[in-house]
Design a protein around this motif. Sequence first.
Motif, PDB file in Angstrom:
ATOM      1  N   LEU A  73       0.860  -1.180   0.000  1.00  0.00           N
ATOM      2  CA  LEU A  73       0.000   0.000   0.000  1.00  0.00           C
ATOM      3  C   LEU A  73       0.899   1.234   0.000  1.00  0.00           C
ATOM      4  O   LEU A  73       1.553   1.542   0.998  1.00  0.00           O
ATOM      5  N   ASP A  74       0.939   1.951  -1.123  1.00  0.00           N
ATOM      6  CA  ASP A  74       1.841   3.096  -1.292  1.00  0.00           C
ATOM      7  C   ASP A  74       1.040   4.313  -1.743  1.00  0.00           C
ATOM      8  O   ASP A  74       0.772   4.482  -2.934  1.00  0.00           O
ATOM      9  N   PRO A  75       0.646   5.193  -0.813  1.00  0.00           N
ATOM     10  CA  PRO A  75      -0.159   6.360  -1.181  1.00  0.00           C
ATOM     11  C   PRO A  75       0.499   7.285  -2.194  1.00  0.00           C
ATOM     12  O   PRO A  75      -0.184   8.057  -2.865  1.00  0.00           O
ATOM     13  N   GLY A  76       1.808   7.221  -2.328  1.00  0.00           N
ATOM     14  CA  GLY A  76       2.495   8.069  -3.283  1.00  0.00           C
ATOM     15  C   GLY A  76       2.744   7.403  -4.626  1.00  0.00           C
ATOM     16  O   GLY A  76       3.478   7.933  -5.467  1.00  0.00           O
ATOM     17  N   ARG A  77       2.121   6.278  -4.876  1.00  0.00           N
ATOM     18  CA  ARG A  77       2.364   5.509  -6.092  1.00  0.00           C
ATOM     19  C   ARG A  77       1.982   6.318  -7.333  1.00  0.00           C
ATOM     20  O   ARG A  77       0.831   6.736  -7.503  1.00  0.00           O
ATOM     21  N   ALA A  78       2.930   6.508  -8.232  1.00  0.00           N
ATOM     22  CA  ALA A  78       2.695   7.336  -9.421  1.00  0.00           C
ATOM     23  C   ALA A  78       1.721   6.686 -10.389  1.00  0.00           C
ATOM     24  O   ALA A  78       0.961   7.376 -11.075  1.00  0.00           O
ATOM     25  N   GLU A  79       1.733   5.359 -10.465  1.00  0.00           N
ATOM     26  CA  GLU A  79       0.921   4.661 -11.461  1.00  0.00           C
ATOM     27  C   GLU A  79      -0.419   4.187 -10.905  1.00  0.00           C
ATOM     28  O   GLU A  79      -1.143   3.422 -11.558  1.00  0.00           O
ATOM     29  N   ALA A  80      -0.803   4.655  -9.719  1.00  0.00           N
ATOM     30  CA  ALA A  80      -2.024   4.152  -9.079  1.00  0.00           C
ATOM     31  C   ALA A  80      -3.262   4.356  -9.944  1.00  0.00           C
ATOM     32  O   ALA A  80      -4.182   3.532  -9.938  1.00  0.00           O
ATOM     33  N   ARG A  81      -3.313   5.450 -10.699  1.00  0.00           N
ATOM     34  CA  ARG A  81      -4.500   5.739 -11.503  1.00  0.00           C
ATOM     35  C   ARG A  81      -4.718   4.746 -12.641  1.00  0.00           C
ATOM     36  O   ARG A  81      -5.746   4.800 -13.322  1.00  0.00           O
ATOM     37  N   ARG A  82      -3.803   3.847 -12.846  1.00  0.00           N
ATOM     38  CA  ARG A  82      -3.974   2.860 -13.913  1.00  0.00           C
ATOM     39  C   ARG A  82      -4.822   1.665 -13.456  1.00  0.00           C
ATOM     40  O   ARG A  82      -4.983   0.699 -14.196  1.00  0.00           O
ATOM     41  N   HIS A  83      -5.375   1.754 -12.259  1.00  0.00           N
ATOM     42  CA  HIS A  83      -6.256   0.687 -11.787  1.00  0.00           C
ATOM     43  C   HIS A  83      -7.534   0.646 -12.633  1.00  0.00           C
ATOM     44  O   HIS A  83      -7.867   1.603 -13.342  1.00  0.00           O
ATOM     45  N   LEU A  84      -8.247  -0.464 -12.537  1.00  0.00           N
ATOM     46  CA  LEU A  84      -9.494  -0.650 -13.285  1.00  0.00           C
ATOM     47  C   LEU A  84     -10.696  -0.792 -12.349  1.00  0.00           C
ATOM     48  O   LEU A  84     -11.693  -1.418 -12.704  1.00  0.00           O
ATOM     49  N   SER A  85     -10.606  -0.202 -11.170  1.00  0.00           N
ATOM     50  CA  SER A  85     -11.695  -0.334 -10.207  1.00  0.00           C
ATOM     51  C   SER A  85     -12.996   0.293 -10.686  1.00  0.00           C
ATOM     52  O   SER A  85     -14.075  -0.088 -10.222  1.00  0.00           O
ATOM     53  N   PHE A  86     -12.903   1.253 -11.604  1.00  0.00           N
ATOM     54  CA  PHE A  86     -14.100   1.847 -12.191  1.00  0.00           C
ATOM     55  C   PHE A  86     -14.399   1.277 -13.570  1.00  0.00           C
ATOM     56  O   PHE A  86     -15.235   1.816 -14.303  1.00  0.00           O
ATOM     57  N   GLY A  87     -13.741   0.185 -13.915  1.00  0.00           N
ATOM     58  CA  GLY A  87     -13.974  -0.417 -15.221  1.00  0.00           C
ATOM     59  C   GLY A  87     -13.150   0.248 -16.304  1.00  0.00           C
ATOM     60  O   GLY A  87     -12.196   0.993 -16.045  1.00  0.00           O
ATOM     61  N   HIS A  88     -13.565  -0.006 -17.534  1.00  0.00           N
ATOM     62  CA  HIS A  88     -12.817   0.491 -18.701  1.00  0.00           C
ATOM     63  C   HIS A  88     -13.755   0.411 -19.901  1.00  0.00           C
ATOM     64  O   HIS A  88     -14.669  -0.416 -19.947  1.00  0.00           O
ATOM     65  N   GLY A  89     -13.575   1.303 -20.845  1.00  0.00           N
ATOM     66  CA  GLY A  89     -14.396   1.261 -22.052  1.00  0.00           C
ATOM     67  C   GLY A  89     -15.721   1.979 -21.861  1.00  0.00           C
ATOM     68  O   GLY A  89     -15.893   2.803 -20.958  1.00  0.00           O
ATOM     69  N   VAL A  90     -16.703   1.641 -22.689  1.00  0.00           N
ATOM     70  CA  VAL A  90     -17.971   2.383 -22.713  1.00  0.00           C
ATOM     71  C   VAL A  90     -18.782   2.201 -21.430  1.00  0.00           C
ATOM     72  O   VAL A  90     -19.650   3.018 -21.123  1.00  0.00           O
ATOM     73  N   HIS A  91     -18.494   1.156 -20.664  1.00  0.00           N
ATOM     74  CA  HIS A  91     -19.228   0.914 -19.427  1.00  0.00           C
ATOM     75  C   HIS A  91     -18.494   1.431 -18.199  1.00  0.00           C
ATOM     76  O   HIS A  91     -18.886   1.110 -17.073  1.00  0.00           O
ATOM     77  N   GLN A  92     -17.461   2.226 -18.393  1.00  0.00           N
ATOM     78  CA  GLN A  92     -16.734   2.760 -17.240  1.00  0.00           C
ATOM     79  C   GLN A  92     -17.698   3.482 -16.304  1.00  0.00           C
ATOM     80  O   GLN A  92     -18.625   4.162 -16.745  1.00  0.00           O
ATOM     81  N   CYS A  93     -17.486   3.337 -14.997  1.00  0.00           N
ATOM     82  CA  CYS A  93     -18.422   3.813 -13.980  1.00  0.00           C
ATOM     83  C   CYS A  93     -18.841   5.262 -14.196  1.00  0.00           C
ATOM     84  O   CYS A  93     -18.008   6.165 -14.260  1.00  0.00           O
ATOM     85  N   LEU A  94     -20.149   5.467 -14.280  1.00  0.00           N
ATOM     86  CA  LEU A  94     -20.713   6.780 -14.512  1.00  0.00           C
ATOM     87  C   LEU A  94     -20.433   7.734 -13.355  1.00  0.00           C
ATOM     88  O   LEU A  94     -20.182   8.925 -13.557  1.00  0.00           O
ATOM     89  N   GLY A  95     -20.451   7.221 -12.132  1.00  0.00           N
ATOM     90  CA  GLY A  95     -20.294   8.072 -10.960  1.00  0.00           C
ATOM     91  C   GLY A  95     -18.902   8.100 -10.371  1.00  0.00           C
ATOM     92  O   GLY A  95     -18.729   8.463  -9.200  1.00  0.00           O
ATOM     93  N   GLN A  96     -17.890   7.778 -11.162  1.00  0.00           N
ATOM     94  CA  GLN A  96     -16.546   7.672 -10.601  1.00  0.00           C
ATOM     95  C   GLN A  96     -16.017   8.990 -10.043  1.00  0.00           C
ATOM     96  O   GLN A  96     -15.311   9.007  -9.023  1.00  0.00           O
ATOM     97  N   GLN A  97     -16.348  10.120 -10.671  1.00  0.00           N
ATOM     98  CA  GLN A  97     -15.852  11.400 -10.156  1.00  0.00           C
ATOM     99  C   GLN A  97     -16.521  11.747  -8.830  1.00  0.00           C
ATOM    100  O   GLN A  97     -15.883  12.320  -7.931  1.00  0.00           O
TER     101      GLN A  97
END
Length: 383
Positions: free
Chosen positions: A308-332
């Motif tokens: 668990l590294d809060p300063g991880r530069a590549e953290a935003r590359r996760h897919l917790s909100f999905g990917h593609g046309v079905h990416q989570c509508l409420g992610q922001q």
Amino acid sequence: MDRDPRCPFDPPAGLRGLPPMARLEFSDGHLGWLATTSEAARAVLSDPRFSARRELKHPAVRFTTPGAAGRPAPAGFFGAMDPPEHTRYRRLLTGQFTLRRMRLLEPRIERVAADHLDAMAAAGPPADLVSAYALPIPSVVICELLGVPYADHDFFQERSLRIVAPDGDVDGATADLAGYLGELVRRKRSAPEDDLISGLLGELPDEELVTVAMLLLVAGHETTANMLALGVFALLEAGRAYEEGPNGTDTVEELLRWLSIVHLGAPSRAALEDVVVAGTPVGKGETVALSLPMINRDPAVFGDPDVLDPGRAEARRHLSFGHGVHQCLGQQLARLELRLGLRALFGRLPGLRLAVPAAEIPLKQHAAVYGVASLPVTWSQDR
């Protein structure tokens, strides 16, 4: 595939070392696939040759509504539809969840968080962070956004829990919520207000609007509440406080990656034709499930992925909100609630810590959303 109870923040031990596309026997006996790497998951989620339609997919876990598998999703349930049906709903809703609109909610979210922290501080420690803080914040916000009376929160929160539980009365809970929201929609047609449901009155018939509202209501509070409480548990167990980097999202993105609370079965896709994914032939009609805990700890994407590294530069590359046309509508909205909720909590309650040993924290083993059932915490009272 429940997580290893000895280490609640790690992916299931049985999934380690699997190939990018591993054979998986589904709950109904279907022999499909499990995607375990970021490359394979992105390929599946971005390829129109894979369908999100419920009637084409096989359930990876036994939490689907009895009889729902094999049936098309009801009108308005856009998460289980493909373009162009899915596109029509997304276009109606996307403008309601832009980053600009979500930022306008920031003062209100801060006020809701402050009010609940004031109540916690006044009552004094210990407190259950789930019921006192993590659940109310997203519930209040999504209610105000949709135009659902928060006074009814006990009713819809209890039904939401039954919908995502592996052995809950999904049909009964869904019917209860549909009846409640149907009456709400009828009242708003007589007296529209300044909210999302009222804004869609001229776009959708009642049946579709009720389904859309139900989807947003359940997803809008259940996932964020679980993420907020489990995120605090993870930080406290690691001996860390909330750290906010230059863009304000460092810890949030890393927690989203590291925890992956939607851990198996959603999202999944059915192959509409023969497709090759990560060098593996997937046959027409086969279902591919995604293991988000493995995908979000893919060593090809994340260095030291189990840390668990809060300063991880590549953290935003996760897919917790999905990917593609079905990416989570409420992610922001979820990101904003998590960032503001964590900032306020760690800033307001000094010495925040678990009130019981970590091993005594009751963990949810829901097939749909992972989290804690309660989170007893305490803090210093020197301010």
